[in-house]
Scaffold this motif. Structure first.
Motif, PDB file in Angstrom:
ATOM      1  N   ILE A  24       0.826  -1.208   0.000  1.00  0.00           N
ATOM      2  CA  ILE A  24       0.000   0.000   0.000  1.00  0.00           C
ATOM      3  C   ILE A  24       0.861   1.258   0.000  1.00  0.00           C
ATOM      4  O   ILE A  24       0.647   2.182  -0.799  1.00  0.00           O
ATOM      5  N   LEU A  25       1.847   1.312   0.886  1.00  0.00           N
ATOM      6  CA  LEU A  25       2.711   2.493   0.939  1.00  0.00           C
ATOM      7  C   LEU A  25       3.522   2.644  -0.345  1.00  0.00           C
ATOM      8  O   LEU A  25       3.786   3.769  -0.792  1.00  0.00           O
ATOM      9  N   SER A  26       3.889   1.531  -0.945  1.00  0.00           N
ATOM     10  CA  SER A  26       4.638   1.591  -2.206  1.00  0.00           C
ATOM     11  C   SER A  26       3.783   2.219  -3.307  1.00  0.00           C
ATOM     12  O   SER A  26       4.283   2.983  -4.139  1.00  0.00           O
ATOM     13  N   ILE A  27       2.498   1.904  -3.306  1.00  0.00           N
ATOM     14  CA  ILE A  27       1.583   2.498  -4.287  1.00  0.00           C
ATOM     15  C   ILE A  27       1.423   3.993  -4.025  1.00  0.00           C
ATOM     16  O   ILE A  27       1.471   4.819  -4.941  1.00  0.00           O
ATOM     17  N   PHE A  33      -3.505  10.187  -4.264  1.00  0.00           N
ATOM     18  CA  PHE A  33      -4.937   9.983  -4.072  1.00  0.00           C
ATOM     19  C   PHE A  33      -5.453  10.995  -3.051  1.00  0.00           C
ATOM     20  O   PHE A  33      -4.718  11.443  -2.170  1.00  0.00           O
ATOM     21  N   ASP A  34      -6.732  11.322  -3.177  1.00  0.00           N
ATOM     22  CA  ASP A  34      -7.360  12.244  -2.234  1.00  0.00           C
ATOM     23  C   ASP A  34      -7.882  11.518  -0.997  1.00  0.00           C
ATOM     24  O   ASP A  34      -8.018  12.109   0.072  1.00  0.00           O
ATOM     25  N   LYS A  35      -8.193  10.233  -1.181  1.00  0.00           N
ATOM     26  CA  LYS A  35      -8.727   9.457  -0.061  1.00  0.00           C
ATOM     27  C   LYS A  35      -8.298   8.000  -0.197  1.00  0.00           C
ATOM     28  O   LYS A  35      -8.219   7.463  -1.297  1.00  0.00           O
ATOM     29  N   LEU A  36      -8.010   7.395   0.953  1.00  0.00           N
ATOM     30  CA  LEU A  36      -7.632   5.981   1.010  1.00  0.00           C
ATOM     31  C   LEU A  36      -8.621   5.249   1.900  1.00  0.00           C
ATOM     32  O   LEU A  36      -8.810   5.616   3.060  1.00  0.00           O
ATOM     33  N   TYR A  37      -9.265   4.218   1.346  1.00  0.00           N
ATOM     34  CA  TYR A  37     -10.134   3.354   2.142  1.00  0.00           C
ATOM     35  C   TYR A  37      -9.393   2.058   2.425  1.00  0.00           C
ATOM     36  O   TYR A  37      -9.038   1.324   1.499  1.00  0.00           O
ATOM     37  N   SER A 104      -6.506  -1.774  -5.432  1.00  0.00           N
ATOM     38  CA  SER A 104      -5.266  -2.551  -5.405  1.00  0.00           C
ATOM     39  C   SER A 104      -5.578  -4.019  -5.156  1.00  0.00           C
ATOM     40  O   SER A 104      -6.285  -4.363  -4.203  1.00  0.00           O
ATOM     41  N   LEU A 105      -5.036  -4.879  -5.997  1.00  0.00           N
ATOM     42  CA  LEU A 105      -5.241  -6.319  -5.865  1.00  0.00           C
ATOM     43  C   LEU A 105      -4.100  -7.002  -5.122  1.00  0.00           C
ATOM     44  O   LEU A 105      -4.092  -8.220  -4.992  1.00  0.00           O
ATOM     45  N   THR A 106      -3.141  -6.231  -4.637  1.00  0.00           N
ATOM     46  CA  THR A 106      -1.940  -6.840  -4.068  1.00  0.00           C
ATOM     47  C   THR A 106      -2.131  -7.291  -2.626  1.00  0.00           C
ATOM     48  O   THR A 106      -1.729  -8.389  -2.254  1.00  0.00           O
ATOM     49  N   SER A 107      -2.737  -6.464  -1.791  1.00  0.00           N
ATOM     50  CA  SER A 107      -2.939  -6.829  -0.386  1.00  0.00           C
ATOM     51  C   SER A 107      -4.237  -7.614  -0.223  1.00  0.00           C
ATOM     52  O   SER A 107      -5.201  -7.401  -0.951  1.00  0.00           O
ATOM     53  N   GLY A 108      -4.248  -8.514   0.768  1.00  0.00           N
ATOM     54  CA  GLY A 108      -5.435  -9.339   0.995  1.00  0.00           C
ATOM     55  C   GLY A 108      -5.237 -10.754   0.485  1.00  0.00           C
ATOM     56  O   GLY A 108      -4.180 -11.102  -0.049  1.00  0.00           O
ATOM     57  N   ILE A 130      -5.293  -2.368 -10.095  1.00  0.00           N
ATOM     58  CA  ILE A 130      -3.840  -2.309 -10.210  1.00  0.00           C
ATOM     59  C   ILE A 130      -3.195  -3.341  -9.295  1.00  0.00           C
ATOM     60  O   ILE A 130      -3.818  -3.844  -8.353  1.00  0.00           O
ATOM     61  N   GLN A 131      -1.945  -3.653  -9.593  1.00  0.00           N
ATOM     62  CA  GLN A 131      -1.138  -4.505  -8.728  1.00  0.00           C
ATOM     63  C   GLN A 131       0.277  -3.949  -8.720  1.00  0.00           C
ATOM     64  O   GLN A 131       0.667  -3.203  -9.619  1.00  0.00           O
ATOM     65  N   ILE A 132       1.044  -4.296  -7.698  1.00  0.00           N
ATOM     66  CA  ILE A 132       2.399  -3.779  -7.596  1.00  0.00           C
ATOM     67  C   ILE A 132       3.350  -4.893  -7.189  1.00  0.00           C
ATOM     68  O   ILE A 132       2.996  -5.778  -6.403  1.00  0.00           O
ATOM     69  N   SER A 133       4.540  -4.869  -7.755  1.00  0.00           N
ATOM     70  CA  SER A 133       5.583  -5.828  -7.397  1.00  0.00           C
ATOM     71  C   SER A 133       6.933  -5.138  -7.521  1.00  0.00           C
ATOM     72  O   SER A 133       7.066  -4.104  -8.182  1.00  0.00           O
ATOM     73  N   LYS A 134       7.942  -5.709  -6.885  1.00  0.00           N
ATOM     74  CA  LYS A 134       9.284  -5.136  -6.960  1.00  0.00           C
ATOM     75  C   LYS A 134       9.817  -5.179  -8.387  1.00  0.00           C
ATOM     76  O   LYS A 134      10.540  -4.287  -8.820  1.00  0.00           O
ATOM     77  N   GLU A 135       9.452  -6.237  -9.100  1.00  0.00           N
ATOM     78  CA  GLU A 135      10.008  -6.440 -10.433  1.00  0.00           C
ATOM     79  C   GLU A 135       9.427  -5.480 -11.467  1.00  0.00           C
ATOM     80  O   GLU A 135      10.151  -4.918 -12.290  1.00  0.00           O
TER      81      GLU A 135
END
Length: 245
Positions: A24-27, A33-37, A104-108, A130-135
């Protein structure tokens, strides 16, 4: 308004002893963003939620952070996870009309990831996935119609009834319901902490049933509104984070 929706996961807000930033912090460092849920399905995430909020308030002061409960008895059971997420998303949509959503589909859990896709493809919510990875960093998840056909969405009442029915079946399997009704509330062999587990659950249940209306929730529990709010504060249940009116 740009809004990010995501479950908080086991790697949020930080990973390992070295406190490496989680998904999440990486994103948030790469996109504004104006708001994070932050959605959560278990009370064990409260420490992570508050740590995330503290970090965001310090490093992203322009962004508002909200917590939303999307609980299910089993976080990998599609029959329970999807209805819980559906109800939470519908409430968020009602609170933020004409907003632009990113999910974000990365966490959970993988089940949650799939349910996010069902919600988007079923047109419950119009959002970028979206998704995030180191690579590869942040990448958008897209489907062509022939790859992932549209899903017909059930109406809201049916979804809620389905959720209640399935959770009831889960409870029947996990406890001896008939014996509990005859002899009083079910108490597990390891015991239970009334102050930390039972009482907060009643308060949360009342708030959920009244869609965050504290006055109505207090009435359900036979309390005066000011007493209800005072006890919520004592239980460290943040009214604002539950969208309490």
């Amino acid at each position: 308004m740009k809004i990010l929706l995501t479950f908080i996961g086991n790697h949020d807000p930080f990973v390992g002893k070295e406190k490496e930033k989680g998904p999440i912090l990486s994103i948030l460092e790469k996109r504004k963003f104006d708001k994070l849920y932050l959605l959560f399905n278990n009370d064990k995430y409260w420490n992570a939620l508050f740590e995330m909020e503290k970090y965001c308030n310090r490093n992203f002061p322009q962004m508002k952070v909200e917590f939303r409960e999307a609980k299910s008895l089993n976080p990998i059971d599609y029959n329970l996870v999807y209805p819980a997420m559906y109800q939470t998303v519908k409430r968020i949509l009602k609170e933020n009309q004409n907003a632009h959503y990113t999910i974000s589909l990365t966490s959970g859990t993988p089940t949650m990831h799939a349910c996010w896709m069902f919600l988007v493809q079923g047109k419950v919510i119009n959002a970028k996935l979206i998704q995030i990875s180191k690579e590869t960093g942040i990448s958008e998840v897209t489907f062509r119609l022939d790859d992932f056909p549209a899903i017909q969405q059930a109406d809201e009442i049916k979804v809620e009834l389905t959720k209640l029915s399935r959770e009831n079946e889960q409870l029947k399997k996990s406890i001896n319901l008939e014996n509990s009704l005859k002899n009083g509330f079910y108490i597990p062999d390891e015991g239970i902490n009334i102050d930390k587990e039972i009482i907060p659950a009643y308060y949360k249940g009342a708030l959920n049933k009244t869609n965050g209306n504290a006055a109505k929730a207090a009435k359900l529990l036979g309390l005066k509104p000011h007493t209800f709010r005072k006890r919520l504060k004592a239980l460290n249940l943040n009214l604002k984070k539950f969208g309490v009116k």
